[in-house]
Write a protein that holds these residues in place. Structure first.
Motif, PDB file in Angstrom:
ATOM      1  N   ILE A   7       0.360  -1.719   0.274  1.00  0.00           N
ATOM      2  CA  ILE A   7      -0.200  -0.080   0.205  1.00  0.00           C
ATOM      3  C   ILE A   7       0.853   1.372  -0.384  1.00  0.00           C
ATOM      4  O   ILE A   7       1.371   1.525   0.529  1.00  0.00           O
ATOM      5  CB  ILE A   7      -1.219  -0.156   1.523  1.00  0.00           C
ATOM      6  CG1 ILE A   7      -1.712  -1.720   0.704  1.00  0.00           C
ATOM      7  CG2 ILE A   7      -1.754   1.055   1.142  1.00  0.00           C
ATOM      8  CD1 ILE A   7      -2.827  -1.544   2.044  1.00  0.00           C
ATOM      9  N   GLN A   8       0.549   2.074  -0.594  1.00  0.00           N
ATOM     10  CA  GLN A   8       1.413   3.623  -1.257  1.00  0.00           C
ATOM     11  C   GLN A   8       0.811   4.585  -0.187  1.00  0.00           C
ATOM     12  O   GLN A   8      -1.128   4.557   0.235  1.00  0.00           O
ATOM     13  CB  GLN A   8       1.653   3.881  -2.422  1.00  0.00           C
ATOM     14  CG  GLN A   8       2.303   5.205  -2.440  1.00  0.00           C
ATOM     15  CD  GLN A   8       3.033   4.776  -3.622  1.00  0.00           C
ATOM     16  OE1 GLN A   8       3.409   4.237  -3.976  1.00  0.00           O
ATOM     17  NE2 GLN A   8       2.553   6.128  -4.616  1.00  0.00           N
ATOM     18  N   ALA A  38       0.812  -5.354   3.332  1.00  0.00           N
ATOM     19  CA  ALA A  38       1.691  -4.203   3.879  1.00  0.00           C
ATOM     20  C   ALA A  38       1.355  -3.019   3.698  1.00  0.00           C
ATOM     21  O   ALA A  38       1.875  -2.015   2.462  1.00  0.00           O
ATOM     22  CB  ALA A  38       3.099  -5.042   3.268  1.00  0.00           C
ATOM     23  N   LEU A  39       1.612  -1.777   4.806  1.00  0.00           N
ATOM     24  CA  LEU A  39       2.189  -0.679   4.554  1.00  0.00           C
ATOM     25  C   LEU A  39       3.313   0.448   5.156  1.00  0.00           C
ATOM     26  O   LEU A  39       4.070  -0.867   5.226  1.00  0.00           O
ATOM     27  CB  LEU A  39       0.965  -0.144   5.898  1.00  0.00           C
ATOM     28  CG  LEU A  39      -0.556  -0.681   6.216  1.00  0.00           C
ATOM     29  CD1 LEU A  39      -0.737  -0.575   7.846  1.00  0.00           C
ATOM     30  CD2 LEU A  39      -0.990   0.174   5.113  1.00  0.00           C
ATOM     31  N   PRO A  40       3.425   1.567   4.882  1.00  0.00           N
ATOM     32  CA  PRO A  40       4.033   2.027   4.046  1.00  0.00           C
ATOM     33  C   PRO A  40       5.216   2.022   5.427  1.00  0.00           C
ATOM     34  O   PRO A  40       3.969   2.102   6.704  1.00  0.00           O
ATOM     35  CB  PRO A  40       4.309   3.397   3.392  1.00  0.00           C
ATOM     36  CG  PRO A  40       2.476   3.973   3.611  1.00  0.00           C
ATOM     37  CD  PRO A  40       2.593   1.973   3.754  1.00  0.00           C
ATOM     38  N   GLY A  82       2.602  -3.888   9.107  1.00  0.00           N
ATOM     39  CA  GLY A  82       1.326  -2.861  10.471  1.00  0.00           C
ATOM     40  C   GLY A  82       3.027  -1.493   9.227  1.00  0.00           C
ATOM     41  O   GLY A  82       3.311  -0.630  10.866  1.00  0.00           O
ATOM     42  N   GLY A  83       3.656  -1.214   8.565  1.00  0.00           N
ATOM     43  CA  GLY A  83       4.840  -0.494   8.046  1.00  0.00           C
ATOM     44  C   GLY A  83       5.843  -0.180   9.490  1.00  0.00           C
ATOM     45  O   GLY A  83       6.450  -0.885  10.160  1.00  0.00           O
ATOM     46  N   THR A  84       5.602   1.013   9.898  1.00  0.00           N
ATOM     47  CA  THR A  84       5.880   1.635  11.073  1.00  0.00           C
ATOM     48  C   THR A  84       4.823   2.332  12.296  1.00  0.00           C
ATOM     49  O   THR A  84       4.474   3.203  11.047  1.00  0.00           O
ATOM     50  CB  THR A  84       7.197   2.163  11.057  1.00  0.00           C
ATOM     51  OG1 THR A  84       7.289   3.326  10.335  1.00  0.00           O
ATOM     52  CG2 THR A  84       8.650   1.889  10.725  1.00  0.00           C
ATOM     53  N   VAL A 177      10.104  -7.844   3.270  1.00  0.00           N
ATOM     54  CA  VAL A 177       8.855  -6.857   3.550  1.00  0.00           C
ATOM     55  C   VAL A 177       9.740  -5.654   3.849  1.00  0.00           C
ATOM     56  O   VAL A 177       9.792  -5.602   4.808  1.00  0.00           O
ATOM     57  CB  VAL A 177       8.095  -7.100   4.006  1.00  0.00           C
ATOM     58  CG1 VAL A 177       7.101  -5.942   3.858  1.00  0.00           C
ATOM     59  CG2 VAL A 177       7.150  -8.589   3.586  1.00  0.00           C
ATOM     60  N   ILE A 178       9.440  -4.108   2.847  1.00  0.00           N
ATOM     61  CA  ILE A 178      10.566  -3.092   3.712  1.00  0.00           C
ATOM     62  C   ILE A 178       8.940  -2.540   2.910  1.00  0.00           C
ATOM     63  O   ILE A 178       9.518  -1.376   2.126  1.00  0.00           O
ATOM     64  CB  ILE A 178      11.414  -3.185   2.268  1.00  0.00           C
ATOM     65  CG1 ILE A 178      12.603  -4.159   1.425  1.00  0.00           C
ATOM     66  CG2 ILE A 178      12.246  -2.276   2.766  1.00  0.00           C
ATOM     67  CD1 ILE A 178      13.678  -4.247   1.011  1.00  0.00           C
ATOM     68  N   PRO A 179       8.900  -1.884   4.178  1.00  0.00           N
ATOM     69  CA  PRO A 179       7.741  -0.682   4.557  1.00  0.00           C
ATOM     70  C   PRO A 179       9.231   0.449   4.536  1.00  0.00           C
ATOM     71  O   PRO A 179       9.805   0.675   5.315  1.00  0.00           O
ATOM     72  CB  PRO A 179       7.382  -0.709   5.805  1.00  0.00           C
ATOM     73  CG  PRO A 179       7.333  -1.362   5.928  1.00  0.00           C
ATOM     74  CD  PRO A 179       8.518  -2.943   5.327  1.00  0.00           C
ATOM     75  N   SER A 180       8.532   1.547   4.028  1.00  0.00           N
ATOM     76  CA  SER A 180       9.112   2.636   3.710  1.00  0.00           C
ATOM     77  C   SER A 180       8.924   4.005   4.088  1.00  0.00           C
ATOM     78  O   SER A 180       7.512   4.341   3.190  1.00  0.00           O
ATOM     79  CB  SER A 180      10.360   2.214   1.879  1.00  0.00           C
ATOM     80  OG  SER A 180      11.161   0.651   2.499  1.00  0.00           O
TER      81      SER A 180
END
Length: 272
Positions: A7-8, A38-40, A82-84, A177-180
């Protein structure tokens, strides 16, 4: 074979507004068949300054952002990375940049605290970042079992450190998985190159949700959330603004590829 989604968002300083947008995107991704969403990074808050997130930090196991993640995972019957979110740190003026993973029953199954902190001056730019001023670094990597394969969790700046991911392969890594929240300038230069490199060298899938757009605080993030296959092929990419990408993650195809092209078995002592 499983559909996974990244997700963006272009998150702002209001937590409730960001959670509403995140749920909308999760619902749309689930409707499209995604079983892992996955969230950012910083999906719940991108404040007007680096210390706004300290004001909404949560203790481990309790808080509205953690409740949100558990609720949407159960409601839409998806695994959620959950992203961060800002979690309590040892110092009162800092947070841990924490990625929490929930299964499709709304149960928390993993926690990862961002290890590498973004303290840089961007070349040929006035942009300067001192993430360590407000964030306390984690100390450990994270690889977990999931219905989609063994999944490694990392965050944003971690992407630039290939040695960080190599030990994960010893644990049977299938997906990173790399939330960024990559900046527009660094993202344009390196985002896709780094994602494809991590996929190729570890012979795994990479799922990379990114912040993408203009933020209320004046920051611009690169977007281009994408999913990359083990051969380095970009399966889907979403350039800018809110939305999501999705693609099939095929564990059997991954196993066949690793058997035919056993790069990971060919490593020598200098890779350890």
């Amino acid at each position: 074979m499983t559909i996974c989604a990244a997700i963006q968002m272009a998150s702002g300083p209001q937590v409730n507004a960001n959670l509403l947008e995140a749920e909308k995107q999760i619902a749309d991704a689930a409707k499209a068949g995604a079983k892992l969403v996955a969230l950012p990074e910083n999906f719940a808050i991108m404040g007007m300054n680096e210390y706004d997130k300290v004001q909404v930090r949560e203790v481990d196991g309790a808080g509205p952002i953690q409740d949100f993640l558990a609720t949407v995972a159960q409601k839409y019957q998806v695994w959620v990375v959950g992203g961060t979110i800002p979690m309590a740190a040892k110092a009162d003026n800092k947070v841990r940049a924490t990625c929490l993973v929930y299964n499709d029953k709304g149960e928390r199954v993993a926690r990862y605290d961002k290890v590498h902190l973004f303290d840089v001056s961007v070349p040929d730019s006035a942009e300067q970042y001192r993430e360590s001023d407000s964030v306390e670094a984690g100390e450990e990597s994270c690889v977990i079992d999931s219905p989609f394969g063994r999944m490694g969790i990392s965050v944003c700046y971690d992407l630039r450190f290939p040695e960080f991911f190599r030990p994960m392969t010893k644990k049977g890594l299938d997906i990173i998985v790399i939330p960024s929240a990559f900046t527009a300038k660094t993202g344009a230069a390196h985002w896709e190159i780094l994602l494809r490199a991590r996929a190729i060298e570890n012979l795994c899938y990479v799922i990379a949700p990114n912040q993408g757009g203009f933020h209320v605080n004046g920051r611009q993030t690169f977007g281009h959330s994408m999913i990359v296959d083990p051969w380095g092929v970009v399966l889907d990419c979403y350039k800018t603004g809110p939305g999501f990408v999705s693609a099939e993650v095929d564990k059997s195809r991954l196993d066949k590829m690793r058997s035919a092209f056993p790069v990971l078995e060919h490593r020598r002592f200098f890779c350890e």
